[in-house]
Enzyme design. Structure first.
Site, short mmCIF file in Angstrom:
data_model
loop_
_atom_site.label_atom_id
_atom_site.label_comp_id
_atom_site.label_asym_id
_atom_site.label_seq_id
_atom_site.Cartn_x
_atom_site.Cartn_y
_atom_site.Cartn_z
N MET A 30 -25.67 -78.91 -34.42
CA MET A 30 -24.28 -78.72 -33.99
C MET A 30 -24.15 -77.38 -33.25
O MET A 30 -23.05 -76.87 -33.08
CB MET A 30 -23.34 -78.77 -35.19
CG MET A 30 -23.37 -80.15 -35.86
SD MET A 30 -21.85 -80.59 -36.71
CE MET A 30 -21.71 -79.28 -37.88
N TYR A 32 -24.74 -73.28 -32.07
CA TYR A 32 -24.70 -71.92 -32.61
C TYR A 32 -26.01 -71.68 -33.38
O TYR A 32 -26.04 -71.36 -34.56
CB TYR A 32 -23.46 -71.66 -33.47
CG TYR A 32 -22.97 -70.25 -33.24
CD1 TYR A 32 -22.34 -69.91 -32.05
CD2 TYR A 32 -23.22 -69.25 -34.17
CE1 TYR A 32 -21.95 -68.61 -31.78
CE2 TYR A 32 -22.83 -67.94 -33.91
CZ TYR A 32 -22.20 -67.64 -32.73
OH TYR A 32 -21.82 -66.35 -32.46
N HIS A 37 -32.75 -73.26 -37.02
CA HIS A 37 -32.93 -74.24 -35.93
C HIS A 37 -34.20 -73.92 -35.14
O HIS A 37 -34.92 -74.84 -34.73
CB HIS A 37 -31.74 -74.21 -34.97
CG HIS A 37 -30.42 -74.55 -35.59
ND1 HIS A 37 -29.42 -73.64 -35.77
CD2 HIS A 37 -29.95 -75.73 -36.08
CE1 HIS A 37 -28.38 -74.23 -36.33
NE2 HIS A 37 -28.67 -75.49 -36.53
N SER A 186 -25.05 -71.51 -39.50
CA SER A 186 -24.10 -71.12 -38.45
C SER A 186 -22.80 -70.61 -39.08
O SER A 186 -22.11 -69.78 -38.51
CB SER A 186 -23.80 -72.32 -37.56
OG SER A 186 -25.00 -72.88 -37.09
#
Ligand code: PAF
Length: 282
Positions: A30, A32, A37, A186
């Site tokens: 998603m 940010y 990630h 995030s």
């Protein structure tokens, strides 16, 4: 590294790669993006010839009182990180590209979603399963990468892939933490300085639970009570859940007589954070 916004552009690119005989990995996000990630993207880059990163804040997985509007977004920053990690394509659709007028088909699951985040966020996993199915159909990856911080999500997606005969290998990647133990998320960007300190109750309560288990404690109630007692001492924290569940069914258990997941969800101020460990990793 390219950023595209339409399903057709992704399909055209993936078709070219397939024509060259290249394998494709997908990292659904998603946005940010943070080091958690980055580790998923790097793992995909290592395992596949090409890596697609989707960046889409999926409205369908947010409840009406949740943080859809305020969820942090910065596609330029995300693009830099994907480039640094060696990703090849970012798919960054608008909500209308994913959910056209009249959209009315959903993927839902009746098992694994009744406890933990599924209980606190009733529409969440239907939104996750639906968008992940769409992303799988759009990219048609060989492998897809998900973080173990969202342990229930990972279990749900594995189950969905199995139930629906999706020909995609699901790879779970370890939780990445800040130096002081806070799991990367995030949503950590919502925390002010005091809340950032208070947020350590998640990883510290889990360390307390893990310590009890290492010392031979088998009663889930006793472990959970001690963890809750610890979290309750932090004035900025409000417990959503502290639970120990069977890894396979995600149902609560009383005794640690099988592989289990110990998971916490805690509001720090208005920010809901999650963290966990698997007893098998102790
Ligand atoms: O874990 C996330 O970031 C999201 O739930 C996912 C898998 C990208 C689906 O929107």
């Amino acid at each position: 590294m390219k950023i595209v916004k339409t399903v057709e552009e992704v399909r055209a690119q993936v078709r070219e790669w397939r024509a060259e005989g290249l394998s494709v990995g997908l990292v659904p996000t998603m946005g940010y993006l943070h080091e958690g990630h980055a580790s998923l993207i790097k793992t995909s880059v290592r395992d596949n010839d090409r890596t697609v990163v989707s960046v889409f804040v999926n409205p369908m997985q947010f409840g009406p009182a949740e943080d859809l509007e305020s969820y942090p977004r910065d596609i330029d920053r995300d693009a830099e990180l994907v480039q640094l990690c060696g990703g090849d394509l970012i798919f960054n659709p608008e909500p209308e590209e994913m959910y056209h007028d009249g959209f009315s088909s959903f993927v839902d699951m009746t098992v694994l979603t009744q406890e933990l985040c599924g209980l606190s966020r009733p529409v969440h996993f239907r939104g996750v399963c639906t968008v992940v199915t769409k992303l799988f159909n759009i990219v048609k990856p060989d492998k897809a990468y998900f973080g173990k911080k969202d342990a229930q999500q990972l279990a749900v997606i594995r189950h969905m892939v199995d139930d629906l005969n999706m020909d995609i290998a699901i790879v779970g990647c370890p939780i990445i933490r800040e130096d002081d133990g806070l799991a990367k998320s995030s949503r950590n960007t919502y925390l002010n300085a005091d809340e950032r300190k208070a947020a350590l109750v998640l990883s510290k309560s889990l360390a307390l639970g893990a310590g009890l288990i290492r010392n031979g404690e088998k009663s889930c109630d006793r472990i959970i009570d001690k963890m809750k007692e610890y979290i309750d001492k932090e004035p900025l924290a409000r417990i959503d859940y502290v639970k120990i569940v069977d890894c396979g069914t995600m149902q609560q258990i009383k005794e640690l007589d099988r592989p289990a997941l110990c998971a916490v969800a805690v509001f720090i101020g208005k920010t809901r954070l999650i963290d966990n460990f698997f007893t098998e990793d102790l």
